[in-house]
Motif scaffolding. Structure first.
Motif, PDB file in Angstrom:
ATOM      1  N   LEU A 279       0.503  -1.475  -0.338  1.00  0.00           N
ATOM      2  CA  LEU A 279      -0.051   0.234  -0.100  1.00  0.00           C
ATOM      3  C   LEU A 279       0.719   1.114  -0.060  1.00  0.00           C
ATOM      4  N   ALA A 280       1.699   1.184   0.667  1.00  0.00           N
ATOM      5  CA  ALA A 280       3.110   2.528   0.311  1.00  0.00           C
ATOM      6  C   ALA A 280       3.595   2.684  -0.421  1.00  0.00           C
ATOM      7  N   GLU A 281       3.231   1.535  -1.791  1.00  0.00           N
ATOM      8  CA  GLU A 281       4.132   2.189  -2.798  1.00  0.00           C
ATOM      9  C   GLU A 281       2.707   2.355  -3.837  1.00  0.00           C
ATOM     10  N   GLU A 282       1.489   2.830  -3.318  1.00  0.00           N
ATOM     11  CA  GLU A 282       0.809   3.506  -3.554  1.00  0.00           C
ATOM     12  C   GLU A 282       0.790   5.331  -3.889  1.00  0.00           C
ATOM     13  N   PRO A 283       1.158   5.360  -4.555  1.00  0.00           N
ATOM     14  CA  PRO A 283       0.764   7.551  -4.251  1.00  0.00           C
ATOM     15  C   PRO A 283      -0.508   7.708  -3.638  1.00  0.00           C
ATOM     16  N   VAL A 290      -1.311   8.796   7.394  1.00  0.00           N
ATOM     17  CA  VAL A 290      -0.763   8.667   8.529  1.00  0.00           C
ATOM     18  C   VAL A 290       0.453   9.531   9.025  1.00  0.00           C
ATOM     19  N   LYS A 291       0.331  10.470  10.389  1.00  0.00           N
ATOM     20  CA  LYS A 291       0.892  10.760  11.310  1.00  0.00           C
ATOM     21  C   LYS A 291       1.518   9.826  11.609  1.00  0.00           C
ATOM     22  N   LEU A 309       7.615   5.236   6.659  1.00  0.00           N
ATOM     23  CA  LEU A 309       7.326   6.631   6.334  1.00  0.00           C
ATOM     24  C   LEU A 309       7.753   7.161   5.752  1.00  0.00           C
ATOM     25  N   ARG A 310       8.076   6.305   4.536  1.00  0.00           N
ATOM     26  CA  ARG A 310       8.226   7.491   3.295  1.00  0.00           C
ATOM     27  C   ARG A 310       6.700   7.518   2.708  1.00  0.00           C
ATOM     28  N   ALA A 311       6.043   6.303   2.363  1.00  0.00           N
ATOM     29  CA  ALA A 311       4.727   6.844   2.377  1.00  0.00           C
ATOM     30  C   ALA A 311       3.463   7.866   2.873  1.00  0.00           C
ATOM     31  N   SER A 312       4.035   8.467   3.964  1.00  0.00           N
ATOM     32  CA  SER A 312       3.134   9.456   4.616  1.00  0.00           C
ATOM     33  C   SER A 312       3.621  10.697   3.912  1.00  0.00           C
ATOM     34  N   ARG A 313       2.556  11.519   4.063  1.00  0.00           N
ATOM     35  CA  ARG A 313       2.750  13.393   3.289  1.00  0.00           C
ATOM     36  C   ARG A 313       2.597  14.182   4.778  1.00  0.00           C
ATOM     37  N   ALA A 317       5.796  12.570  10.206  1.00  0.00           N
ATOM     38  CA  ALA A 317       5.330  11.674  10.414  1.00  0.00           C
ATOM     39  C   ALA A 317       6.694  10.656  11.675  1.00  0.00           C
ATOM     40  N   MET A 318       6.034   9.733  12.502  1.00  0.00           N
ATOM     41  CA  MET A 318       6.601   8.839  12.687  1.00  0.00           C
ATOM     42  C   MET A 318       6.149   7.465  13.709  1.00  0.00           C
ATOM     43  N   TYR A 319       7.270   6.525  13.262  1.00  0.00           N
ATOM     44  CA  TYR A 319       7.203   5.050  13.994  1.00  0.00           C
ATOM     45  C   TYR A 319       7.530   5.823  15.677  1.00  0.00           C
ATOM     46  N   PHE A 320       6.567   4.363  15.719  1.00  0.00           N
ATOM     47  CA  PHE A 320       6.455   3.823  17.949  1.00  0.00           C
ATOM     48  C   PHE A 320       6.669   2.878  18.021  1.00  0.00           C
ATOM     49  N   GLN A 321       8.255   2.675  18.265  1.00  0.00           N
ATOM     50  CA  GLN A 321       7.775   1.199  18.541  1.00  0.00           C
ATOM     51  C   GLN A 321       8.225   1.273  20.417  1.00  0.00           C
ATOM     52  N   ALA A 322       7.205   0.241  20.873  1.00  0.00           N
ATOM     53  CA  ALA A 322       7.150  -0.329  22.017  1.00  0.00           C
ATOM     54  C   ALA A 322       7.997  -2.231  22.232  1.00  0.00           C
ATOM     55  N   TYR A 323       8.867  -1.721  23.213  1.00  0.00           N
ATOM     56  CA  TYR A 323       8.832  -3.269  23.666  1.00  0.00           C
ATOM     57  C   TYR A 323       8.902  -3.712  24.822  1.00  0.00           C
ATOM     58  N   GLY A 324       7.176  -5.271  24.498  1.00  0.00           N
ATOM     59  CA  GLY A 324       6.918  -5.234  26.184  1.00  0.00           C
ATOM     60  C   GLY A 324       6.753  -6.511  26.047  1.00  0.00           C
TER      61      GLY A 324
END
Length: 524
Positions: A279-283, A290-291, A309-313, A317-324
């Motif tokens: 889906l991220a490859e679709e302009p 998505v923020k 992250l490249r897919a977002s305009r 934009a951020m990706y939050f990684q949670a480990y638990g």
């Protein structure tokens, strides 16, 4: 209303969180990709008010069927967002919801019910028949309540109505909900979560959401029985966020839902994000608005973070990684911006969370790498039916063993290398090798390196199950540890959990088992 419930404004209480949100934000929209099985006549477009009504009316039905405070009520029904409403309605009565994943087979469910010994089971005809549970459930659970169409002599949940139940007294330290672990290393463990412990999970999100001023429409496509779901739901309701709940993660369904809903906040399982790379490859596609992406459940490949992250305009934009874990809640958090993602490697899962967790690397065999151990305010209470096993997971000085191996980075961040049971001799990190290989081969959607007797066996999945390009594979692994010729398999043939984690020990058993393994899994 009792004093215990009044305090629920500050301490997680699933029985009232939907109603409290509806009081503040009654018209906030909620979108579904399929109607609730509880009330299919209401369609797929809802508001907070509608959800509050369904929770209250379902609680009244449970009360009319005899459910009382302190009862354990198991939920094992087909995948649908109304699983969350059932949990809230059970808690509203003062009973304890025990959430069982729809993907679990009947044999596993039978073993878990033996441990739980619930007073009631809420299920549906499909789960009863498909799992063969209808043959044994009568001796495991005194009362069965069905959602949806009737079958046999079982009673329907919503065939009785009455006044709303009284508000129960529930202590913050008592069990509020029972969820289960993913079961990657065997039978899932039933985890008892307290209100106070779950509130600690929520506080982390609340702090981040306030700091970032999150007001984005929130799309959730995760397991509706997982502990993470209820802390995510609580945070979103508290902030009045519009929700989209997805039961189907397929590209067509996500494209259809997101084109209408346009989420700014998205959460799903790491292996689902890999599927959504397409889906991220679709302009100007479904992910363009998505923020914030949220990733829990498992570590994610760096390639996927960069792609999302490249897919977002959206700016910043951020990706939050949670480990638990279910047993601890979030232990570390790592935010990835586009700049950070382009310069970091995926084994770093972030820093401990001030005020919530402390993390240390335990006894070390080489002076650097060792078991990851944690102290957490979000610690679960126990394993239901396996209390000794829960206690045995603590070290002598009271730290919880995550059963993962890692090390602390130069700036104090925690680097996750492998599960202890998945370690390979003479290899620092199996996961790091997988990250490297998948980043070099865009056609791969999964690579799992399985240590067998004396060699490493890669198992790979490709986009749309296309044949693996073997010359490209050989070039990608030329500087990696020696491995056997890759086995290509379809994703659906890999043993996985309800949150799409690969069951590595089960996969290893399949590969070693004579007459099964490679011949049965390999693509033609």
């Amino acid at each position: 209303m009792s004093s215990a419930i009044t305090s629920s404004e500050k301490i997680f209480y699933p029985g009232l969180m939907v109603q409290q949100a509806a009081y503040r934000y009654p018209g906030t929209r909620v979108r579904l990709d399929r109607p609730f099985d509880l009330a299919p006549e209401l369609g797929t477009a809802h508001t907070y008010n509608d959800l509050a009504f369904l929770v209250e009316s379902t609680a009244a039905s449970l009360w009319a069927h005899g459910v009382r405070p302190g009862d354990v009520v198991a939920v094992y029904k087909s995948q649908n967002a109304d699983i969350m409403l059932l949990a809230c309605a059970i808690a509203r009565v003062g009973a304890v919801p025990a959430m069982l994943a729809p993907a679990l087979d009947g044999g596993t469910i039978s073993e878990l019910l033996e441990q739980l010994r619930p007073g009631y089971l809420i299920t549906d005809a499909a789960r009863l028949v498909d799992s063969d549970l209808d043959r044994v459930v009568g001796r495991l659970v005194p009362e069965i309540l069905l959602v949806g169409r009737p079958i046999g002599g079982y009673r329907l949940l919503r065939d009785r109505y009455g006044p709303p139940p009284p508000f129960p007294d529930t202590e913050p330290g008592e069990t509020a909900i029972i969820t289960h672990t993913s079961g990657t290393t065997g039978l899932p463990k039933m985890v008892a979560q307290s209100r106070r412990g779950m509130q600690a999970h929520i506080n982390v999100q609340r702090r981040i959401a306030r700091m970032l001023r999150v007001r984005e429409p929130y799309a959730l496509c995760i397991s509706f029985v997982h502990a993470r779901t209820y802390s995510a739901l609580a945070m979103g309701l508290e902030r009045g966020l519009p929700f989209a709940f997805l039961t189907d993660h397929s590209l067509g369904n996500v494209r259809w839902m997101f084109d209408d809903f346009r989420p700014g906040l998205v959460e799903t399982h790491p292996n689902t994000y890999i599927l959504w790379e397409e889906l991220a490859e679709e302009p100007d596609g479904p992910l363009s608005q998505v923020k914030f992406y949220i990733g829990t459940f498992d570590a994610i490949h760096p390639r996927t973070v960069k792609t999302l992250l490249r897919a977002s305009r959206r700016r910043r934009a951020m990706y939050f990684q949670a480990y638990g874990q279910s047993e601890t809640g979030p232990v570390t958090v790592r935010p990835y911006s586009r700049w950070i993602a382009s310069r970091s490697q995926g084994r770093c899962v972030g820093h401990q969370i001030p005020g919530l967790t402390r993390v240390r690397i335990g006894w070390k065999s080489d002076g650097r790498i060792g078991p990851i151990e944690v102290r957490s305010r979000g610690q679960a209470r126990t394993y239901v039916g396996q209390e000794k096993r829960f206690s045995a997971n603590f070290t002598e000085d009271g730290w919880w063993d995550m059963t993962d191996v890692g090390h602390r980075g130069r700036f104090g961040c925690i680097h996750l290398l492998d599960r202890e049971v998945d370690r390979a001799e003479l290899l620092e990190s199996v996961l790091k090798v997988e990250d490297t290989v998948i980043s070099r081969l865009p056609e791969l959607t999964e690579v799992v390196i399985v240590p067998l007797d004396g060699f490493l066996q890669p198992v790979v999945c490709t986009r749309h199950d296309r044949p693996l390009d073997l010359p490209a594979w050989r070039a990608a692994v030329a500087d990696q540890p020696p491995m056997a010729k890759p086995l290509q398999a379809r994703w659906v043939d890999l043993p996985s959990t309800a949150t799409w984690k690969v069951k590595r020990l089960e996969l290893r058993r399949m590969l070693l088992e004579e007459g099964y393994g490679i011949e049965r899994m390999a693509l033609a």
